[in-house]
Design a protein around this motif. Structure first.
Motif, short mmCIF file in Angstrom:
data_model
loop_
_atom_site.label_atom_id
_atom_site.label_comp_id
_atom_site.label_asym_id
_atom_site.label_seq_id
_atom_site.Cartn_x
_atom_site.Cartn_y
_atom_site.Cartn_z
N GLY A 38 0.63 -1.11 0.08
CA GLY A 38 0.13 -0.27 0.01
C GLY A 38 0.72 1.29 -0.18
O GLY A 38 0.26 2.66 0.00
N TRP A 80 -2.62 -4.70 7.47
CA TRP A 80 -3.71 -4.31 6.68
C TRP A 80 -4.81 -3.68 7.46
O TRP A 80 -5.47 -2.69 7.12
CB TRP A 80 -3.99 -5.20 5.47
CG TRP A 80 -3.15 -4.95 4.42
CD1 TRP A 80 -2.29 -5.77 4.00
CD2 TRP A 80 -3.15 -3.78 3.68
NE1 TRP A 80 -1.67 -5.61 2.83
CE2 TRP A 80 -2.26 -4.12 2.40
CE3 TRP A 80 -3.77 -2.51 3.60
CZ2 TRP A 80 -1.83 -3.23 1.62
CZ3 TRP A 80 -3.41 -1.73 2.48
CH2 TRP A 80 -2.32 -2.01 1.60
N LYS A 84 -5.78 -0.07 7.08
CA LYS A 84 -7.04 0.26 6.65
C LYS A 84 -8.03 1.41 7.77
O LYS A 84 -8.55 2.22 7.16
CB LYS A 84 -7.94 -1.11 6.34
CG LYS A 84 -7.79 -1.88 5.15
CD LYS A 84 -8.86 -3.03 4.87
CE LYS A 84 -9.00 -3.78 6.15
NZ LYS A 84 -9.86 -4.86 5.77
N PRO A 91 -6.14 -2.58 0.95
CA PRO A 91 -5.47 -3.75 0.57
C PRO A 91 -5.88 -4.11 -1.03
O PRO A 91 -6.73 -3.52 -1.50
CB PRO A 91 -6.11 -4.75 1.36
CG PRO A 91 -7.38 -4.37 2.00
CD PRO A 91 -7.43 -2.77 1.81
#
Length: 132
Positions: A38, A80, A84, A91
């Protein structure tokens, strides 16, 4: 001279592929990490990348992340969850099978995914190989 290395996964090589029309021809490991963790959302030429993951529970997915970042899948999932929650990144998209992944890449010029080399078709281009 181009040197290619591979990693055997149950007798098959795990590779990263893109659509054959994608302008990217090779990626460095750091670029793959940036795409799959990311940090970046684009290929080196600036075009938007669509990383694809296999669904959780896949041995291939667990092997991919172990080779890529040296972490078990549980740690990658925890990473993740934090990212997030912070809203910094999303993701990779998930597919349920390598067949579904291949179909998605064939239909999306900017998708990138890991598959077994034996599943590479003429519609796909290998841009990264893992070393041991």
């Amino acid at each position: 001279m181009l040197l290619t290395l591979s990693f055997s996964v149950k007798g098959e090589d795990l590779v990263l592929v893109v659509n054959k029309n994608n302008p990217t021809s090779i990626l460095k490991k750091t670029q793959v990490i940036d795409l799959y963790m990311g940090k970046f959302v684009a290929f080196p030429d600036g075009s938007k990348a669509i990383p694809i993951d296999l669904a959780d529970g896949s041995e291939t997915k667990a092997t991919f992340y172990k080779l890529l970042v040296g972490m078990p899948l549980a740690r990658v999932n925890a990473y993740w969850s934090r990212v997030k929650f912070s809203g910094r990144a999303r993701p990779p998209l998930e597919t349920d099978s390598q067949d579904e992944t291949i179909k998605f890449i064939q239909e999306n010029e900017f998708a990138i995914a890991y598959i077994h080399e034996s599943n590479v078709t003429d519609d796909l281009k290998v841009v990264y190989r893992f070393d041991e």
